[in-house]
Design a protein around this motif. Sequence first.
Motif, PDB file in Angstrom:
ATOM      1  N   HIS A   1      49.718  81.993 -71.823  1.00 44.46           N
ATOM      2  CA  HIS A   1      49.615  82.235 -73.254  1.00 44.46           C
ATOM      3  C   HIS A   1      50.358  81.215 -74.121  1.00 44.46           C
ATOM      4  O   HIS A   1      49.965  80.992 -75.277  1.00 44.46           O
ATOM      5  N   LYS A   2      51.441  80.615 -73.592  1.00 39.78           N
ATOM      6  CA  LYS A   2      52.246  79.738 -74.460  1.00 39.78           C
ATOM      7  C   LYS A   2      52.530  78.366 -73.856  1.00 39.78           C
ATOM      8  O   LYS A   2      53.231  77.560 -74.474  1.00 39.78           O
ATOM      9  N   GLY A   3      52.120  78.133 -72.635  1.00 41.53           N
ATOM     10  CA  GLY A   3      52.321  76.827 -72.040  1.00 41.53           C
ATOM     11  C   GLY A   3      53.510  76.760 -71.093  1.00 41.53           C
ATOM     12  O   GLY A   3      54.274  77.708 -70.917  1.00 41.53           O
ATOM     13  N   LEU A   4      53.654  75.558 -70.501  1.00 43.28           N
ATOM     14  CA  LEU A   4      54.642  75.367 -69.437  1.00 43.28           C
ATOM     15  C   LEU A   4      56.070  75.482 -69.937  1.00 43.28           C
ATOM     16  O   LEU A   4      56.922  76.098 -69.281  1.00 43.28           O
ATOM     17  N   ASP A   5      56.396  74.897 -71.095  1.00 47.79           N
ATOM     18  CA  ASP A   5      57.778  74.921 -71.590  1.00 47.79           C
ATOM     19  C   ASP A   5      58.266  76.348 -71.815  1.00 47.79           C
ATOM     20  O   ASP A   5      59.374  76.716 -71.418  1.00 47.79           O
ATOM     21  N   GLU A   6      57.441  77.153 -72.474  1.00 46.24           N
ATOM     22  CA  GLU A   6      57.822  78.547 -72.720  1.00 46.24           C
ATOM     23  C   GLU A   6      57.902  79.336 -71.412  1.00 46.24           C
ATOM     24  O   GLU A   6      58.735  80.226 -71.268  1.00 46.24           O
TER      25      GLU A   6
ATOM     26  N   ILE B   1      58.818  78.175 -68.460  1.00 41.85           N
ATOM     27  CA  ILE B   1      60.087  77.840 -67.797  1.00 41.85           C
ATOM     28  C   ILE B   1      61.260  78.518 -68.492  1.00 41.85           C
ATOM     29  O   ILE B   1      62.149  79.091 -67.850  1.00 41.85           O
ATOM     30  N   LEU B   2      61.258  78.471 -69.831  1.00 42.26           N
ATOM     31  CA  LEU B   2      62.348  79.061 -70.612  1.00 42.26           C
ATOM     32  C   LEU B   2      62.422  80.581 -70.382  1.00 42.26           C
ATOM     33  O   LEU B   2      63.504  81.138 -70.131  1.00 42.26           O
ATOM     34  N   THR B   3      61.280  81.225 -70.457  1.00 39.67           N
ATOM     35  CA  THR B   3      61.244  82.676 -70.248  1.00 39.67           C
ATOM     36  C   THR B   3      61.613  83.034 -68.803  1.00 39.67           C
ATOM     37  O   THR B   3      62.331  84.001 -68.555  1.00 39.67           O
ATOM     38  N   GLY B   4      61.122  82.242 -67.857  1.00 44.19           N
ATOM     39  CA  GLY B   4      61.428  82.507 -66.443  1.00 44.19           C
ATOM     40  C   GLY B   4      62.916  82.458 -66.168  1.00 44.19           C
ATOM     41  O   GLY B   4      63.461  83.321 -65.464  1.00 44.19           O
ATOM     42  N   LEU B   5      63.590  81.438 -66.711  1.00 44.39           N
ATOM     43  CA  LEU B   5      65.045  81.336 -66.521  1.00 44.39           C
ATOM     44  C   LEU B   5      65.773  82.517 -67.156  1.00 44.39           C
ATOM     45  O   LEU B   5      66.714  83.082 -66.572  1.00 44.39           O
ATOM     46  N   THR B   6      65.344  82.901 -68.351  1.00 49.19           N
ATOM     47  CA  THR B   6      65.998  84.009 -69.043  1.00 49.19           C
ATOM     48  C   THR B   6      65.837  85.312 -68.264  1.00 49.19           C
ATOM     49  O   THR B   6      66.799  86.061 -68.073  1.00 49.19           O
ATOM     50  N   VAL B   7      64.617  85.589 -67.828  1.00 52.40           N
ATOM     51  CA  VAL B   7      64.362  86.822 -67.060  1.00 52.40           C
ATOM     52  C   VAL B   7      65.128  86.811 -65.746  1.00 52.40           C
ATOM     53  O   VAL B   7      65.700  87.829 -65.328  1.00 52.40           O
ATOM     54  N   MET B   8      65.167  85.659 -65.087  1.00 53.13           N
ATOM     55  CA  MET B   8      65.865  85.579 -63.802  1.00 53.13           C
ATOM     56  C   MET B   8      67.354  85.878 -63.966  1.00 53.13           C
ATOM     57  O   MET B   8      67.952  86.611 -63.171  1.00 53.13           O
ATOM     58  N   ILE B   9      67.957  85.348 -65.020  1.00 57.34           N
ATOM     59  CA  ILE B   9      69.385  85.589 -65.261  1.00 57.34           C
ATOM     60  C   ILE B   9      69.623  87.052 -65.630  1.00 57.34           C
ATOM     61  O   ILE B   9      70.538  87.701 -65.124  1.00 57.34           O
ATOM     62  N   ALA B  10      68.775  87.592 -66.507  1.00 51.96           N
ATOM     63  CA  ALA B  10      68.957  88.972 -66.962  1.00 51.96           C
ATOM     64  C   ALA B  10      68.771  89.966 -65.828  1.00 51.96           C
ATOM     65  O   ALA B  10      69.465  90.992 -65.763  1.00 51.96           O
ATOM     66  N   PHE B  11      67.829  89.693 -64.928  1.00 48.10           N
ATOM     67  CA  PHE B  11      67.546  90.607 -63.818  1.00 48.10           C
ATOM     68  C   PHE B  11      68.485  90.392 -62.631  1.00 48.10           C
ATOM     69  O   PHE B  11      68.447  91.158 -61.663  1.00 48.10           O
TER      70      PHE B  11
ATOM     71  N   VAL C   1      70.768  97.020 -68.834  1.00 50.16           N
ATOM     72  CA  VAL C   1      70.215  97.719 -69.996  1.00 50.16           C
ATOM     73  C   VAL C   1      70.230  96.833 -71.235  1.00 50.16           C
ATOM     74  O   VAL C   1      69.290  96.835 -72.041  1.00 50.16           O
ATOM     75  N   LEU C   2      71.303  96.052 -71.385  1.00 49.97           N
ATOM     76  CA  LEU C   2      71.451  95.223 -72.577  1.00 49.97           C
ATOM     77  C   LEU C   2      70.730  93.877 -72.480  1.00 49.97           C
ATOM     78  O   LEU C   2      70.345  93.307 -73.514  1.00 49.97           O
ATOM     79  N   LEU C   3      70.562  93.354 -71.280  1.00 45.14           N
ATOM     80  CA  LEU C   3      70.014  92.004 -71.134  1.00 45.14           C
ATOM     81  C   LEU C   3      68.540  91.969 -70.767  1.00 45.14           C
ATOM     82  O   LEU C   3      67.821  91.032 -71.170  1.00 45.14           O
ATOM     83  N   ILE C   4      68.063  92.932 -70.013  1.00 42.50           N
ATOM     84  CA  ILE C   4      66.670  92.881 -69.546  1.00 42.50           C
ATOM     85  C   ILE C   4      65.658  93.074 -70.682  1.00 42.50           C
ATOM     86  O   ILE C   4      64.700  92.283 -70.797  1.00 42.50           O
ATOM     87  N   PRO C   5      65.828  94.114 -71.550  1.00 45.39           N
ATOM     88  CA  PRO C   5      64.813  94.301 -72.608  1.00 45.39           C
ATOM     89  C   PRO C   5      64.590  93.068 -73.488  1.00 45.39           C
ATOM     90  O   PRO C   5      63.433  92.659 -73.683  1.00 45.39           O
ATOM     91  N   PRO C   6      65.654  92.416 -74.052  1.00 43.31           N
ATOM     92  CA  PRO C   6      65.393  91.234 -74.895  1.00 43.31           C
ATOM     93  C   PRO C   6      64.796  90.070 -74.112  1.00 43.31           C
ATOM     94  O   PRO C   6      64.059  89.257 -74.683  1.00 43.31           O
ATOM     95  N   SER C   7      65.108  89.981 -72.804  1.00 47.14           N
ATOM     96  CA  SER C   7      64.518  88.887 -72.017  1.00 47.14           C
ATOM     97  C   SER C   7      63.011  89.101 -71.839  1.00 47.14           C
ATOM     98  O   SER C   7      62.230  88.136 -71.869  1.00 47.14           O
ATOM     99  N   LEU C   8      62.600  90.359 -71.666  1.00 40.59           N
ATOM    100  CA  LEU C   8      61.170  90.648 -71.529  1.00 40.59           C
ATOM    101  C   LEU C   8      60.438  90.513 -72.858  1.00 40.59           C
ATOM    102  O   LEU C   8      59.232  90.208 -72.899  1.00 40.59           O
ATOM    103  N   MET C   9      61.165  90.759 -73.959  1.00 41.79           N
ATOM    104  CA  MET C   9      60.540  90.630 -75.292  1.00 41.79           C
ATOM    105  C   MET C   9      60.129  89.197 -75.608  1.00 41.79           C
ATOM    106  O   MET C   9      59.341  88.959 -76.530  1.00 41.79           O
ATOM    107  N   MET C  10      60.667  88.240 -74.849  1.00 41.20           N
ATOM    108  CA  MET C  10      60.285  86.838 -75.070  1.00 41.20           C
ATOM    109  C   MET C  10      58.804  86.603 -74.790  1.00 41.20           C
ATOM    110  O   MET C  10      58.230  85.602 -75.229  1.00 41.20           O
ATOM    111  N   MET C  11      58.170  87.523 -74.072  1.00 43.43           N
ATOM    112  CA  MET C  11      56.748  87.376 -73.784  1.00 43.43           C
ATOM    113  C   MET C  11      55.879  87.824 -74.952  1.00 43.43           C
ATOM    114  O   MET C  11      54.663  87.636 -74.936  1.00 43.43           O
ATOM    115  N   LEU C  12      56.518  88.461 -75.971  1.00 39.26           N
ATOM    116  CA  LEU C  12      55.764  88.851 -77.160  1.00 39.26           C
ATOM    117  C   LEU C  12      55.461  87.631 -78.024  1.00 39.26           C
ATOM    118  O   LEU C  12      56.146  86.593 -77.940  1.00 39.26           O
TER     119      LEU C  12
END
Length: 403
Positions: A26-31, A33-43, A354-365
């Motif tokens: 939906h948003k390309g390679l850069d997004e 990678i950025l979202t993947g790193l954020t989700v990986m750290i949060a999870f 609880v505090l980190l996972i929801p905002p990391s998943l919201m990056m896909m919006l």
Amino acid sequence: MLPKIKLYIMLELLTTAVAIGWQYAHKGLDEAILTGLTVMIAFSPFCLALTTPLIFKRAKEMVSNIGVKMPTAESLLTLNTVDTVAISMSNIITDGNYYITDLVPEGLSQNTLLAYSASAVSESKHFLAKKIYETAEHRRLNLQRVAAFREISGCGVEALMNNTPVRFGRPKWITSEKVEVSSEILTKVDQLAAKGKTPLLLLMGRMVRGIVALKDEIDLDAKDFLDHLKRLNFETALLSSESKKTVHAVAKNISVDNVRAALTSEGKAREVQLMRAHGKYVAMIGKDVVDLPAMINADTSVLLTSNNLKLVDDQIHIDFEISKLEQFLELLKIAKKISETVQQNRRLAYLAWVLLIPPSLMMMLENPPIPFNPLFAAVGMLIFIILILANSLRVKPISPSNT
């Protein structure tokens, strides 16, 4: 904890892969990678992995300081769930300093009764057998040569002396087969047991030839220990191979909720299993190899060691080895503190998710309501790691008790 960590890592990798795939589409390679790193750290289960190592290290120091051997600190978490303490009677509740109180012969002299009894048990390692043998040697009695020998745990011994089969041991075992025993002997056995003594019968051929009775006194420290457990609202159970009359004679002088007598080694294990089947969390305190099956079947096993009674098989897992009963009370305090701290650490780890996972998943919006990136996730994770480590460091090793 390790299987849970593996499960969380698998969940983390799966969620990260899904997030990367979604963002890439939906948003390309850069997004992606950025979202993947954020989700990986949060999870990341890193916080959860840190909930126990430091506190368990502190726990081992605390347990070592009070002179207790503990193979794994996880045993403290199990100990904190215990609500029932089962304890073997001989050499724990009673002081173990047995002495012969009565020699009741039938058709023999007292010295002959003691000599034959000592001869029969001469190859036994049981503490009662050793006391009888030492007493006979001290009196310089003429002992017989044993041609054959067999020891039956919880019952007694069989031997062959002068071509005569001999049995020496518990009355219930001796009289379980057709033997000649007088009513006077049976009456005397009951009288001795009712006084808290341990009567043992000598069977020669098919005839019971007498009683050797021994006794030891209630250990005052053990009595105080049971009183303390009562004040802490623990349920207590006394397990013994002695006769019902002997055990109840002892039990009436101590604080104990349940009494189980005339038990073999396997019988003690069954009693522990029954308690657990009724929803009890059981710690079993034993002192000899005959208590081993019961200890193995308990939620927590506690071996009371001494110079002359000790398990030497390193392959057998015992949760705690103590040298005095009061150390068990100190273990209870340590277990409570360690369990509370571990629970606090786990709550912090779950709060991090609880505090980190929801905002990391919201990056896909399309338009995330909360701006979030790998740096924010990393800083948040670092804060919770510091909180968990600081909470673990709050637990201080204690000094050995002077009591």
